[in-house]
Scaffold this active site. Structure first.
Site, PDB file in Angstrom:
ATOM      1  N   LYS A 192       5.010   4.303 -10.267  1.00 17.75           N
ATOM      2  CA  LYS A 192       3.351   4.577  -9.672  1.00 17.75           C
ATOM      3  C   LYS A 192       3.118   3.299 -10.497  1.00 17.75           C
ATOM      4  O   LYS A 192       1.270   3.212  -9.973  1.00 17.75           O
ATOM      5  CB  LYS A 192       3.211   5.398  -8.901  1.00 17.75           C
ATOM      6  CG  LYS A 192       4.474   5.471  -7.365  1.00 17.75           C
ATOM      7  CD  LYS A 192       4.129   6.936  -6.747  1.00 17.75           C
ATOM      8  CE  LYS A 192       5.311   6.925  -5.352  1.00 17.75           C
ATOM      9  NZ  LYS A 192       5.320   8.828  -5.305  1.00 17.75           N
ATOM     10  N   GLY A 251       1.566   7.369  -0.958  1.00 21.02           N
ATOM     11  CA  GLY A 251       1.847   7.424   1.072  1.00 21.02           C
ATOM     12  C   GLY A 251       0.409   6.848   1.522  1.00 21.02           C
ATOM     13  O   GLY A 251       0.556   5.955   2.054  1.00 21.02           O
ATOM     14  N   GLU A 306       0.791  -1.210   0.337  1.00 20.89           N
ATOM     15  CA  GLU A 306      -0.360  -0.036   0.081  1.00 20.89           C
ATOM     16  C   GLU A 306       0.859   1.043  -0.287  1.00 20.89           C
ATOM     17  O   GLU A 306       0.005   2.493  -0.669  1.00 20.89           O
ATOM     18  CB  GLU A 306      -1.334  -0.037   1.154  1.00 20.89           C
ATOM     19  CG  GLU A 306      -2.315   1.549   0.958  1.00 20.89           C
ATOM     20  CD  GLU A 306      -2.911   0.710  -0.419  1.00 20.89           C
ATOM     21  OE1 GLU A 306      -3.743   0.390   0.599  1.00 20.89           O
ATOM     22  OE2 GLU A 306      -3.397   1.307  -1.089  1.00 20.89           O
ATOM     23  N   GLY A 329       5.916  11.544   2.987  1.00 20.90           N
ATOM     24  CA  GLY A 329       6.379  11.668   4.062  1.00 20.90           C
ATOM     25  C   GLY A 329       6.444  10.723   5.380  1.00 20.90           C
ATOM     26  O   GLY A 329       5.482   9.386   5.007  1.00 20.90           O
ATOM     27  N   ASP A 375       9.716   8.392 -10.571  1.00 24.09           N
ATOM     28  CA  ASP A 375       8.624   7.830  -9.576  1.00 24.09           C
ATOM     29  C   ASP A 375       7.485   7.737  -9.945  1.00 24.09           C
ATOM     30  O   ASP A 375       6.970   7.164  -9.710  1.00 24.09           O
ATOM     31  CB  ASP A 375       8.796   9.131  -8.804  1.00 24.09           C
ATOM     32  CG  ASP A 375       7.976   8.592  -7.473  1.00 24.09           C
ATOM     33  OD1 ASP A 375       8.776   8.361  -6.382  1.00 24.09           O
ATOM     34  OD2 ASP A 375       6.617   9.181  -7.260  1.00 24.09           O
ATOM     35  N   VAL A 409       2.640   3.814  -3.051  1.00 27.36           N
ATOM     36  CA  VAL A 409       1.756   4.447  -4.035  1.00 27.36           C
ATOM     37  C   VAL A 409       0.994   4.703  -3.458  1.00 27.36           C
ATOM     38  O   VAL A 409       0.309   4.708  -2.793  1.00 27.36           O
ATOM     39  CB  VAL A 409       1.186   3.457  -5.331  1.00 27.36           C
ATOM     40  CG1 VAL A 409       0.211   5.245  -6.599  1.00 27.36           C
ATOM     41  CG2 VAL A 409       1.857   2.781  -6.271  1.00 27.36           C
TER      42      VAL A 409
HETATM   43  P1  NAP Z   1      15.724   6.286   3.132  1.00 30.51           P
HETATM   44  O1  NAP Z   1      15.865   7.182   4.233  1.00 30.51           O
HETATM   45  O2  NAP Z   1      17.485   6.877   2.378  1.00 30.51           O
HETATM   46  O3  NAP Z   1      16.387   5.097   4.497  1.00 30.51           O
HETATM   47  C1  NAP Z   1      17.031   4.267   4.109  1.00 30.51           C
HETATM   48  C2  NAP Z   1      16.853   3.280   4.846  1.00 30.51           C
HETATM   49  O4  NAP Z   1      17.972   2.086   3.971  1.00 30.51           O
HETATM   50  C3  NAP Z   1      18.416   3.804   5.598  1.00 30.51           C
HETATM   51  O5  NAP Z   1      17.908   3.385   6.473  1.00 30.51           O
HETATM   52  C4  NAP Z   1      19.892   3.103   4.878  1.00 30.51           C
HETATM   53  O6  NAP Z   1      20.458   2.504   6.259  1.00 30.51           O
HETATM   54  C5  NAP Z   1      18.619   1.340   4.182  1.00 30.51           C
HETATM   55  N1  NAP Z   1      20.330   1.357   3.438  1.00 30.51           N
HETATM   56  C6  NAP Z   1      19.770   1.185   1.874  1.00 30.51           C
HETATM   57  N2  NAP Z   1      20.798   0.947   1.661  1.00 30.51           N
HETATM   58  C7  NAP Z   1      21.053  -0.018   2.009  1.00 30.51           C
HETATM   59  C8  NAP Z   1      22.131  -1.338   1.647  1.00 30.51           C
HETATM   60  N3  NAP Z   1      22.530  -1.738   0.767  1.00 30.51           N
HETATM   61  N4  NAP Z   1      21.894  -2.658   3.080  1.00 30.51           N
HETATM   62  C9  NAP Z   1      21.799  -1.614   4.277  1.00 30.51           C
HETATM   63  N5  NAP Z   1      20.752  -0.953   4.415  1.00 30.51           N
HETATM   64  C10 NAP Z   1      20.553   0.457   3.415  1.00 30.51           C
HETATM   65  O7  NAP Z   1      14.863   6.124   2.548  1.00 30.51           O
HETATM   66  P2  NAP Z   1      13.181   6.702   3.094  1.00 30.51           P
HETATM   67  O8  NAP Z   1      12.298   7.942   2.540  1.00 30.51           O
HETATM   68  O9  NAP Z   1      12.451   5.896   4.270  1.00 30.51           O
HETATM   69  O10 NAP Z   1      12.329   5.760   1.048  1.00 30.51           O
HETATM   70  C11 NAP Z   1      12.106   4.399   1.992  1.00 30.51           C
HETATM   71  C12 NAP Z   1      11.478   3.324   1.225  1.00 30.51           C
HETATM   72  O11 NAP Z   1      10.907   3.965   1.297  1.00 30.51           O
HETATM   73  C13 NAP Z   1      11.974   4.103  -0.788  1.00 30.51           C
HETATM   74  O12 NAP Z   1      11.877   3.079  -1.139  1.00 30.51           O
HETATM   75  C14 NAP Z   1      10.578   5.119  -0.915  1.00 30.51           C
HETATM   76  O13 NAP Z   1      10.377   5.545  -2.552  1.00 30.51           O
HETATM   77  C15 NAP Z   1       9.380   4.364   0.286  1.00 30.51           C
HETATM   78  N6  NAP Z   1       8.496   5.945  -0.238  1.00 30.51           N
HETATM   79  C16 NAP Z   1       9.384   6.888   0.640  1.00 30.51           C
HETATM   80  C17 NAP Z   1       8.393   8.128   1.090  1.00 30.51           C
HETATM   81  C18 NAP Z   1       8.906   9.333   1.752  1.00 30.51           C
HETATM   82  O14 NAP Z   1       8.070  10.114   1.710  1.00 30.51           O
HETATM   83  N7  NAP Z   1      10.030   9.231   2.036  1.00 30.51           N
HETATM   84  C19 NAP Z   1       6.661   7.683   0.837  1.00 30.51           C
HETATM   85  C20 NAP Z   1       6.721   6.784   0.333  1.00 30.51           C
HETATM   86  C21 NAP Z   1       7.307   5.370  -0.290  1.00 30.51           C
HETATM   87  P3  NAP Z   1      21.162   3.758   6.304  1.00 30.51           P
HETATM   88  O15 NAP Z   1      20.279   4.520   7.524  1.00 30.51           O
HETATM   89  O16 NAP Z   1      22.534   2.597   7.674  1.00 30.51           O
HETATM   90  O17 NAP Z   1      21.865   4.782   5.737  1.00 30.51           O
HETATM   91  N1  HSE Z   2       8.918  11.448  -4.019  1.00 34.39           N
HETATM   92  C1  HSE Z   2       8.093  11.189  -4.307  1.00 34.39           C
HETATM   93  C2  HSE Z   2       6.882  12.006  -3.497  1.00 34.39           C
HETATM   94  C3  HSE Z   2       7.338  10.015  -2.459  1.00 34.39           C
HETATM   95  O1  HSE Z   2       7.258  13.229  -4.152  1.00 34.39           O
HETATM   96  O2  HSE Z   2       5.735  12.151  -4.131  1.00 34.39           O
HETATM   97  C4  HSE Z   2       7.942   9.019  -2.593  1.00 34.39           C
HETATM   98  O3  HSE Z   2       6.629   8.491  -3.069  1.00 34.39           O
END
Ligand code: NAP
Ligand code: HSE
Length: 422
Positions: free
Chosen positions: A205, A134, A129, A302, A201, A132
């Site tokens: 999605k 959030g 879920e 977020g 991105d 795509v």
């Molecule tokens: P992030 O802050 O960069 O966190 C990534 C985490 O994964 C970090 O803890 C990092 O470790 C770990 N990591 C990355 N590569 C690794 C590897 N090769 N081996 C071991 N650990 C590894 O990313 P995020 O913003 O949380 O996003 C994570 C996922 O959620 C992504 O797929 C993103 O598209 C999705 N997402 C994000 C959002 C958003 O608003 N940010 C919304 C919806 C979906 P370290 O902490 O030690 O560096």
């Molecule tokens: N980078 C994305 C956005 C958030 O701006 O909507 C994660 O899906």
């Protein structure tokens, strides 16, 4: 009380949000769902890094095997991001019979068929879920609530960063570069914004949404993609004069001819419900044969909104004994994905201000069956080139492209072309 032993892959923005939400709602989940989640191991890159959650040091590891091969861990939650090694790790978890929850649209969309196959082969569940939009429950809406429907069209604002930038440009008249800079300052846009602003991105999605809506795999590679980097403040201003709002839309349509899947800047009427979706919000508007028009709206990114979706998936994984996979319509396997579609077009030209130029442009369009619906020429101050903006009636994409290629550069240069959906 059911205790579920959990492993995290990653613990950044989203992982810490999930950890905190699980901690805050622990008692509630015990009372309401009879479930307790015990996070046993968390894979990270750097165990010494400071995190936005109080995680005991001994829970962190840099060894993926400690999550993937611990027989005690039944649920693996992936938010490490990127294609690899995330896809490989999720497949390994499924092979071990573990349930997987992921927020990773990139790995999921690029490895959709393999992940679904591994899940089915090992009778394991996969939930996504959060991948795509959030917090918006668009995946469960398509997978469950709208199963009775044939979805005919779907328009999504599925990327908050670009919606924030286009909303700023529309509301304040600022340039793309200034709006991007502000989005980066406020933390909406990444330091490297390519994936968002170039539409990657949104394409990941859309591939997931369209695969569920049309019940056949729609590969990311078949999604037509254009980002917002060519949009100028003047495009938005011209559009507004004509009653349109500009959005980066992820569109999916099906008809007797085939399926269209495309991501590109799109003018929509100012009164369309999607036009009022501003800032970093996401929304999906869809139309089904029985449900008719429907729109979902909410926070698409977020830490807390994404954690809402992840943790709800974890609760679903804890609740359902039998995994459910997306419905597949075998008859659709060979459905054509179209590379030519009908649309109206906004065309902005820099034209030489002399006799015959407009006639030449109109002839290039007319000879390919493209009819002009509206035209404006701005030449308040005398200059060699003046902006001309045209809106066409509906025409085929390839005819419009051919017509624009035929315009002689000494007469007019094509500065931008934006599709218009009514
Ligand atoms: P992030 O802050 O960069 O966190 C990534 C985490 O994964 C970090 O803890 C990092 O470790 C770990 N990591 C990355 N590569 C690794 C590897 N090769 N081996 C071991 N650990 C590894 O990313 P995020 O913003 O949380 O996003 C994570 C996922 O959620 C992504 O797929 C993103 O598209 C999705 N997402 C994000 C959002 C958003 O608003 N940010 C919304 C919806 C979906 P370290 O902490 O030690 O560096
Ligand atoms: N980078 C994305 C956005 C958030 O701006 O909507 C994660 O899906």
């Amino acid at each position: 009380m059911k205790e579920i032993h959990v492993g995290f892959l990653g613990c950044g923005n989203i992982g810490c949000g999930v950890w905190n939400l699980l901690r805050d709602a622990e008692e509630r989940f015990e009372q309401t769902h009879g479930v307790r989640f015990a996070v046993r191991k968390i894979l990270v890159r750097d165990v010494k890094k400071e995190r936005a959650a109080q995680i005991p040091r001994e829970v962190l590891t840099t060894e993926a095997g400690e999550v993937l091969h611990d027989p005690d861990i039944g649920l693996v939650v992936e938010f490490m991001g990127g294609e690899e090694p995330a896809a490989h790790y999720m497949m390994e978890a499924l092979r071990q019979g573990k349930s997987v929850v992921t927020a990773n649209k990139m790995a999921l969309s690029l490895h959709w068929e393999e992940l679904m196959r591994e899940a089915k082969n090992h009778h394991a569940a996969i939930y996504y879920e959060a991948s795509v939009c959030g917090a918006i429950p668009i995946i469960s809406t398509l997978n469950d609530s709208l199963q009775a429907n044939r979805i005919e069209r779907m328009y999504g604002i599925v990327n908050g960063t670009t919606n924030y930038i286009l909303s700023s440009m529309s509301q304040s008249g600022v340039s793309y570069a200034d709006a991007l800079k502000e989005a980066q300052r406020l933390g909406f846009a990444e330091p490297d914004p390519t994936s968002d602003v170039e539409g990657y991105d949104a394409a990941y999605k859309l591939s997931i949404l369209a695969s569920l809506a049309f019940r056949c795999h729609i590969p990311v590679g078949s999604v037509y993609r254009e980002g917002i980097t060519r949009v100028e403040a003047s495009d938005i201003a011209f559009g507004q004069e004509m009653g349109y709002t500009l959005k980066l839309l992820a569109l999916a349509k099906q008809s007797a001819e085939g399926i269209q899947v495309r991501v590109h800047p799109t003018f929509i009427p100012r009164l369309h419900p999607l036009a009022s979706v501003s800032g970093s919000f996401n929304s999906v508007f869809l139309s089904g044969d029985a449900c008719d028009d429907m729109m979902l709206y909410g926070r698409g990114a977020g830490s807390a909104p994404t954690s809402s979706a992840v943790v709800s998936d974890m609760l679903a994984a804890a609740r359902f004994d039998s995994p459910v996979y997306p419905a597949v319509d075998a008859d659709r396997a060979n459905t054509a994905i179209l590379d030519n579609w009908e649309s109206a077009f906004y065309i902005r030209l820099s034209a030489a201000d002399r006799p015959g130029v407009l006639a030449h442009v109109a002839a290039c369009l007319g000879e390919r069956g493209v009819s002009i619906r509206y035209m404006v020429q701005r030449s308040e101050t005398p200059s060699a080139r003046v902006p001309i903006v045209l809106i066409t009636h509906k025409a085929m994409e390839k005819d419009v492209r051919a017509a624009l290629d035929a315009i002689a550069p000494e007469n007019a240069l094509v500065d931008n072309v934006i599709r218009v959906e009514e």
